[in-house]
Design a protein around this motif. Structure first.
Motif, PDB file in Angstrom:
ATOM      1  N   THR A   1       0.813  -1.205   0.000  1.00 56.35           N
ATOM      2  CA  THR A   1       0.000   0.000   0.000  1.00 56.35           C
ATOM      3  C   THR A   1       0.848   1.256   0.000  1.00 56.35           C
ATOM      4  O   THR A   1       0.404   2.305  -0.445  1.00 56.35           O
ATOM      5  CB  THR A   1      -0.920   0.035   1.236  1.00 56.35           C
ATOM      6  N   GLN A   2       2.079   1.181   0.491  1.00 60.49           N
ATOM      7  CA  GLN A   2       2.931   2.356   0.545  1.00 60.49           C
ATOM      8  C   GLN A   2       3.621   2.604  -0.783  1.00 60.49           C
ATOM      9  O   GLN A   2       4.043   3.715  -1.067  1.00 60.49           O
ATOM     10  CB  GLN A   2       3.988   2.180   1.648  1.00 60.49           C
ATOM     11  N   THR A   3       3.757   1.557  -1.616  1.00 57.43           N
ATOM     12  CA  THR A   3       4.581   1.699  -2.814  1.00 57.43           C
ATOM     13  C   THR A   3       3.782   1.872  -4.095  1.00 57.43           C
ATOM     14  O   THR A   3       4.355   2.012  -5.158  1.00 57.43           O
ATOM     15  CB  THR A   3       5.489   0.466  -2.992  1.00 57.43           C
ATOM     16  N   ARG A   4       2.477   1.905  -4.025  1.00 54.86           N
ATOM     17  CA  ARG A   4       1.709   1.944  -5.270  1.00 54.86           C
ATOM     18  C   ARG A   4       1.916   3.235  -6.036  1.00 54.86           C
ATOM     19  O   ARG A   4       2.142   3.231  -7.234  1.00 54.86           O
ATOM     20  CB  ARG A   4       0.232   1.706  -4.968  1.00 54.86           C
ATOM     21  N   TYR A   5       1.818   4.364  -5.352  1.00 53.47           N
ATOM     22  CA  TYR A   5       2.088   5.615  -6.046  1.00 53.47           C
ATOM     23  C   TYR A   5       3.554   5.690  -6.450  1.00 53.47           C
ATOM     24  O   TYR A   5       3.904   6.258  -7.460  1.00 53.47           O
ATOM     25  CB  TYR A   5       1.760   6.808  -5.154  1.00 53.47           C
ATOM     26  N   GLU A   6       4.419   5.088  -5.619  1.00 53.09           N
ATOM     27  CA  GLU A   6       5.844   5.203  -5.884  1.00 53.09           C
ATOM     28  C   GLU A   6       6.221   4.556  -7.209  1.00 53.09           C
ATOM     29  O   GLU A   6       7.137   4.993  -7.879  1.00 53.09           O
ATOM     30  CB  GLU A   6       6.629   4.554  -4.740  1.00 53.09           C
ATOM     31  N   ARG A   7       5.544   3.476  -7.593  1.00 50.93           N
ATOM     32  CA  ARG A   7       5.934   2.815  -8.825  1.00 50.93           C
ATOM     33  C   ARG A   7       5.091   3.269 -10.013  1.00 50.93           C
ATOM     34  O   ARG A   7       5.270   2.781 -11.105  1.00 50.93           O
ATOM     35  CB  ARG A   7       5.878   1.302  -8.665  1.00 50.93           C
ATOM     36  N   ASN A   8       4.139   4.171  -9.796  1.00 46.80           N
ATOM     37  CA  ASN A   8       3.404   4.723 -10.919  1.00 46.80           C
ATOM     38  C   ASN A   8       4.366   5.514 -11.796  1.00 46.80           C
ATOM     39  O   ASN A   8       5.087   6.382 -11.321  1.00 46.80           O
ATOM     40  CB  ASN A   8       2.270   5.630 -10.433  1.00 46.80           C
ATOM     41  N   VAL A   9       4.373   5.201 -13.078  1.00 48.26           N
ATOM     42  CA  VAL A   9       5.384   5.757 -13.978  1.00 48.26           C
ATOM     43  C   VAL A   9       5.302   7.273 -14.056  1.00 48.26           C
ATOM     44  O   VAL A   9       6.321   7.966 -14.013  1.00 48.26           O
ATOM     45  CB  VAL A   9       5.242   5.129 -15.376  1.00 48.26           C
ATOM     46  N   PHE A  10       4.089   7.823 -14.173  1.00 45.75           N
ATOM     47  CA  PHE A  10       3.958   9.267 -14.312  1.00 45.75           C
ATOM     48  C   PHE A  10       4.479   9.981 -13.069  1.00 45.75           C
ATOM     49  O   PHE A  10       5.281  10.912 -13.150  1.00 45.75           O
ATOM     50  CB  PHE A  10       2.496   9.645 -14.561  1.00 45.75           C
ATOM     51  N   ALA A  11       4.020   9.540 -11.882  1.00 44.82           N
ATOM     52  CA  ALA A  11       4.449  10.189 -10.648  1.00 44.82           C
ATOM     53  C   ALA A  11       5.951  10.035 -10.438  1.00 44.82           C
ATOM     54  O   ALA A  11       6.649  10.971 -10.062  1.00 44.82           O
ATOM     55  CB  ALA A  11       3.679   9.609  -9.459  1.00 44.82           C
ATOM     56  N   ARG A  12       6.460   8.835 -10.693  1.00 45.37           N
ATOM     57  CA  ARG A  12       7.889   8.581 -10.523  1.00 45.37           C
ATOM     58  C   ARG A  12       8.724   9.464 -11.448  1.00 45.37           C
ATOM     59  O   ARG A  12       9.695  10.089 -11.022  1.00 45.37           O
ATOM     60  CB  ARG A  12       8.170   7.105 -10.801  1.00 45.37           C
ATOM     61  N   ASN A  13       8.340   9.522 -12.718  1.00 48.75           N
ATOM     62  CA  ASN A  13       9.106  10.315 -13.677  1.00 48.75           C
ATOM     63  C   ASN A  13       9.125  11.795 -13.321  1.00 48.75           C
ATOM     64  O   ASN A  13      10.158  12.466 -13.444  1.00 48.75           O
ATOM     65  CB  ASN A  13       8.546  10.125 -15.085  1.00 48.75           C
ATOM     66  N   GLU A  14       7.971  12.328 -12.901  1.00 48.90           N
ATOM     67  CA  GLU A  14       7.915  13.734 -12.530  1.00 48.90           C
ATOM     68  C   GLU A  14       8.808  14.020 -11.330  1.00 48.90           C
ATOM     69  O   GLU A  14       9.486  15.052 -11.272  1.00 48.90           O
ATOM     70  CB  GLU A  14       6.464  14.137 -12.232  1.00 48.90           C
ATOM     71  N   CYS A  15       8.801  13.105 -10.362  1.00 44.23           N
ATOM     72  CA  CYS A  15       9.665  13.261  -9.183  1.00 44.23           C
ATOM     73  C   CYS A  15      11.138  13.284  -9.585  1.00 44.23           C
ATOM     74  O   CYS A  15      11.898  14.160  -9.164  1.00 44.23           O
ATOM     75  CB  CYS A  15       9.389  12.125  -8.198  1.00 44.23           C
ATOM     76  N   LEU A  16      11.542  12.323 -10.432  1.00 42.36           N
ATOM     77  CA  LEU A  16      12.957  12.194 -10.776  1.00 42.36           C
ATOM     78  C   LEU A  16      13.430  13.274 -11.741  1.00 42.36           C
ATOM     79  O   LEU A  16      14.601  13.638 -11.745  1.00 42.36           O
ATOM     80  CB  LEU A  16      13.219  10.801 -11.342  1.00 42.36           C
TER      81      LEU A  16
END
Length: 399
Positions: free
Chosen positions: A306-321
């Motif tokens: 439950t903690q990692t679902r947003y973390e592995r979402n490609v859009f959210a991850r790419n914007e963060c990085l």
């Protein structure tokens, strides 16, 4: 074998300004590779981005320019064992990545392009390749037919329990697709038509029996899905929502499975898909952490599903990085600096606030809510509940 030729930045400036030597397509190749991550790409990637039919156009242009330079400049050129000249290494260094040869723009040419003002309006391009796979219920009805075993429901249940599901799918683009490429799954033929799954390719292409059972083999790949919906029971991202901007230029109901998704459409697709998953009422939504607070653990995993679902979402991850880069926010470790190309773009992404503590639905902000962290620090952040903050873990390291 002669040594690799060296051309100075000033000579490259002279070459770039010579219209008898450098043609518009030559500049287009240099400018395209300049715009990419690490300023490197295969000829196949360059052709796809530019819009040429295949890599031969890229290779031909590079060789042609090399020949013209040899006629005008007395530059010693490297020869292969068979005596032929490797004309590409005027402009690039390179290496093999699997079966693909990767061109790397030489620093002197990069500086010359900048000095000539040929890079001022160039926007960065992501080399993330993506492919659209299709499912035709009228051809393969067993996946959801209530009169047969509903395989899709079992697949969704496995995804819910383990965090992923790996499926085999036919692939038209078997000559260019690679492990790690992005994959989207679309329902075509009958309504509703649209995207109902996403994930990544996790195998090289291979031959396997046709889905119909016919006595023939077709190219397929394995896809590890992070999202899979049942179009009979869940809303899906319909093609009506994919008719704007660059999305409108893409074919979303192709006859063949595994076609390439246009680079200029990919970022818009990721954002549209992200917003769709965030806002829709879906029976099992892997990114709806708001309503799913059950602590589900996977053996060997450092964090809760439950903690990692947003973390592995490609859009959210790419914007963060894009914003923070690939160094750990806690200890500053950077995998590429230590491991070279093996560690290129490797990092975890951490959610700063447990979503279960929020009392209402909210729109995740990848810049405010996410941070890049190395796996060690990620594990330590989640060593206790609630997790440590990044500043708290920094203090522990200092002590």
């Amino acid at each position: 074998m002669t040594t690799v030729p060296h051309i100075t930045k000033d000579t490259f400036v002279e070459i770039l300004q010579d219209k008898d030597l450098v043609q518009p397509d030559d500049l287009l190749i240099f400018q395209t590779i300049y715009s990419l991550d690490k300023q490197e790409a295969s000829a196949t990637d360059l052709a796809r981005i530019i819009g040429w039919s295949d890599k031969n156009g890229v290779v031909g242009k590079i060789v042609g320019l090399g020949k013209r330079i040899l006629k005008k400049y007395d530059i010693k050129q490297r020869e292969r064992v068979d005596g032929t000249k490797a004309l590409w290494d005027f402009f690039f260094s390179g290496y093999y990545k699997g079966t693909f040869f990767i061109y790397q723009l030489k620093p002197e040419l990069k500086e010359a392009l900048e000095e000539c003002g040929l890079t001022e309006n160039i926007k960065p391009i992501s080399l993330q390749n993506a492919y659209l796979f299709v499912w035709k219920p009228n051809k393969w009805s067993q996946w959801t037919d209530p009169n047969n075993e509903p395989y899709i429901e079992k697949n969704i249940e496995e995804l819910k329990n383990t965090g992923k599901i790996t499926l085999m799918w036919s692939c038209r683009s078997h000559k260019i697709i690679r492990p790690g490429d992005r994959a989207f799954l679309a329902k075509v033929g009958s309504t509703p038509r649209g995207i109902f799954g996403s994930g990544k390719v996790v195998s090289e292409p291979f031959l396997s029996q046709h889905w119909s059972g016919a006595d023939k083999d077709v190219p397929k790949v394995l896809i590890e899905f992070d999202v899979l919906l049942n179009p009979e029971k869940d809303p899906i991202l319909t093609i009506d929502n994919l008719d704007k901007g660059n999305l409108a230029k893409q074919q979303w109901t192709p006859q063949s499975s595994g076609i390439s998704i246009r680079h200029e459409a990919l970022d818009e697709l990721e954002e549209e898909w992200f917003e769709f998953l965030r806002t829709q009422k879906i029976r099992y939504n892997p990114f709806s952490e708001i309503t799913d607070t059950k602590q589900t653990f996977i053996e060997g995993a450092a964090t809760q599903v439950t903690q990692t679902r947003y973390e592995r979402n490609v859009f959210a991850r790419n914007e963060c990085l894009k914003h923070y880069g690939y160094s750990c926010s806690v200890c500053a470790f950077n995998f590429e600096k230590i491991y070279g190309s093996l560690g290129y773009k490797f990092i975890h992404v951490h959610h700063l606030t447990q979503v279960a503590t929020r009392k209402q639905e909210y729109k995740v902000d990848p810049i405010q809510d996410l941070r890049p962290v190395c796996p060690n620090c990620h594990s330590m952040l989640h060593k206790q509940n609630p997790p440590l903050t990044i500043d708290e873990l920094k203090e522990i390291i200092k002590k």
